[in-house]
Write an enzyme that holds these catalytic residues in place. Structure first.
Site, PDB file in Angstrom:
ATOM      1  N   ASN A  19       0.886  -1.177   0.000  1.00 55.45           N
ATOM      2  CA  ASN A  19       0.000   0.000   0.000  1.00 55.45           C
ATOM      3  C   ASN A  19       0.915   1.216   0.000  1.00 55.45           C
ATOM      4  OD1 ASN A  19      -1.853   2.021   0.400  1.00 55.45           O
ATOM      5  ND2 ASN A  19      -2.183   1.559   2.573  1.00 55.45           N
ATOM      6  N   TRP A  20       1.011   1.826  -1.159  1.00 55.76           N
ATOM      7  CA  TRP A  20       1.971   2.934  -1.303  1.00 55.76           C
ATOM      8  C   TRP A  20       1.454   4.229  -0.693  1.00 55.76           C
ATOM      9  CZ3 TRP A  20       4.691   2.835  -6.793  1.00 55.76           C
ATOM     10  CH2 TRP A  20       5.377   1.616  -6.931  1.00 55.76           C
ATOM     11  N   LYS A  21       0.172   4.283  -0.357  1.00 56.02           N
ATOM     12  CA  LYS A  21      -0.443   5.490   0.225  1.00 56.02           C
ATOM     13  C   LYS A  21      -0.215   6.693  -0.707  1.00 56.02           C
ATOM     14  CE  LYS A  21       0.489   3.461   4.685  1.00 56.02           C
ATOM     15  NZ  LYS A  21       0.260   3.575   6.112  1.00 56.02           N
TER      16      LYS A  21
ATOM     17  N   HIS B 164      -9.448   1.247   4.474  1.00 54.87           N
ATOM     18  CA  HIS B 164      -8.185   1.438   5.203  1.00 54.87           C
ATOM     19  C   HIS B 164      -8.410   2.384   6.384  1.00 54.87           C
ATOM     20  CE1 HIS B 164      -4.064   2.585   6.134  1.00 54.87           C
ATOM     21  NE2 HIS B 164      -3.715   1.460   5.533  1.00 54.87           N
TER      22      HIS B 164
ATOM     23  N   GLU C 255      -6.742   4.752   7.519  1.00 52.54           N
ATOM     24  CA  GLU C 255      -6.484   6.170   7.241  1.00 52.54           C
ATOM     25  C   GLU C 255      -7.703   6.817   6.574  1.00 52.54           C
ATOM     26  OE1 GLU C 255      -2.743   5.618   5.233  1.00 52.54           O
ATOM     27  OE2 GLU C 255      -1.858   5.002   7.144  1.00 52.54           O
TER      28      GLU C 255
ATOM     29  N   GLU D  48      -5.647  -5.069  10.355  1.00 52.26           N
ATOM     30  CA  GLU D  48      -4.658  -4.019  10.583  1.00 52.26           C
ATOM     31  C   GLU D  48      -4.973  -3.269  11.874  1.00 52.26           C
ATOM     32  OE1 GLU D  48      -2.529  -2.948   6.708  1.00 52.26           O
ATOM     33  OE2 GLU D  48      -4.170  -1.542   6.960  1.00 52.26           O
TER      34      GLU D  48
ATOM     35  N   GLY E   5       2.065   2.279  10.548  1.00 48.51           N
ATOM     36  CA  GLY E   5       2.992   3.395  10.379  1.00 48.51           C
ATOM     37  C   GLY E   5       3.654   3.842  11.671  1.00 48.51           C
TER      38      GLY E   5
ATOM     39  N   SER F   4       3.096  -2.225  10.275  1.00 46.05           N
ATOM     40  CA  SER F   4       4.553  -2.228  10.481  1.00 46.05           C
ATOM     41  C   SER F   4       5.193  -3.590  10.212  1.00 46.05           C
ATOM     42  CB  SER F   4       4.896  -1.723  11.889  1.00 46.05           C
ATOM     43  OG  SER F   4       4.448  -0.381  12.048  1.00 46.05           O
TER      44      SER F   4
ATOM     45  N   GLY G 124       2.742  -1.181   4.258  1.00 49.25           N
ATOM     46  CA  GLY G 124       2.837   0.238   3.934  1.00 49.25           C
ATOM     47  C   GLY G 124       4.284   0.639   3.695  1.00 49.25           C
ATOM     48  N   GLY G 125       4.904   1.195   4.731  1.00 50.56           N
ATOM     49  CA  GLY G 125       6.258   1.743   4.605  1.00 50.56           C
ATOM     50  C   GLY G 125       7.258   0.836   3.913  1.00 50.56           C
TER      51      GLY G 125
END
Ligand code: PEP
Length: 255
Positions: free
Chosen positions: A13-15, A98, A100, A170, A176, A216, A237-238
């Protein structure tokens, strides 16, 4: 519950990261590193990067997803993107719900359900995100929260359509933050989600159902998380923005 029945899915997930040219470069870096993967590999990218991602992944084993979609086919919804638009481009996957989006953009269980319906109707595969906040975990209501999110999102979803739904558990407090759920915590909630599927559908459907962990996950902790009996992959993500790290996670899922 037989893990061998399920093919792991590792999705990035590149956001809100990477421009189209950066997308091409990162995918070109990832491609050779994951070409022998024994799991499904997906990259979910910003709308404006989808074309670049589709072109860069052509002929490879990497699938492309969007990070959201609207539930209406068309209309006066400034700034939104429909499933029909995504499908015409050749996008097969979409992340829905998600945390976010739930936290910053007013996403609710009701709108998640509508987006899931639209994505399934368009023939897409959904990565449905559920998870509790730290406060909810501390109150001891994790399974209730995740259960309600799951049941509402799956309202009206048939058993046949389940093969096009992946749930990503999640925990919001792990996204994150560098704070990962322990492998036991991840497995416990993933198992509870599988039990909900068994309850709503049947045990065969639950056995075949892919439940990812996200929060994470990185090159260092992926192997332990992915070794859990109910963890069938990850939403990353990251670490999905660094080709060697993402490839290491894909490798861990391929064992
Ligand atoms: C995510 O965005 O779904 C996620 C899990 O992020 P991170 O891996 O950075 O915690």
């Amino acid at each position: 519950m037989n893990k061998q029945l399920r093919k792991a899915v590792i999705a990035g997930n590149w956001k809100m990261n990477k421009t189209p040219s950066e997308t091409t470069a990162l995918i070109n870096e990832i491609k050779p590193l994951v070409q022998d993967a024994d799991c499904d590999v997906v990259v979910c990218v910003p709308y404006v990067d989808l074309q670049a991602a589709l072109e860069a992944t052509k002929g490879s084993n990497i699938k492309v997803g969007a990070e959201n979609c609207h539930w209406e086919k068309s209309g006066a919804y400034t700034g939104e993107i429909s499933t029909g638009m995504l499908r015409e481009m050749g996008v097969d996957y979409v992340i829905i719900g998600h945390s976010e989006r739930r936290t910053y953009f007013g996403e609710t269980d009701a709108t998640v359900q509508k987006r899931v319906r639209a994505a399934l109707d368009a023939g897409m595969t959904v990565i449905l995100c559920v998870g509790e906040t730290l406060e909810q975990r501390e109150q001891g209501i994790t399974n209730e929260v995740v259960g309600i999110q799951t049941k509402i999102a799956l309202g009206g979803v048939s058993k046949e359509e389940l093969s096009r739904i992946i749930i990503a558990y999640e925990p919001v407090w792990a996204i994150g933050t560098g704070r990962t759920a322990t492998s036991e915590q991840a497995n416990e909630v993933n198992h509870a989600i599988r039990m909900i599927i068994a309850d709503l559908y049947d045990s065969a459907a639950a056995d075949a159902f892919v439940v990812q962990y996200g929060g994470s996950m990185n090159a260092g902790n992926a192997a332990e998380l992915l070794a859990q009996p109910d963890v069938d992959g990850g939403l990353i993500g990251g670490a999905s923005l660094k080709a060697p790290d993402f490839a290491e996670i894909v490798k861990a899922a391929s064992k």
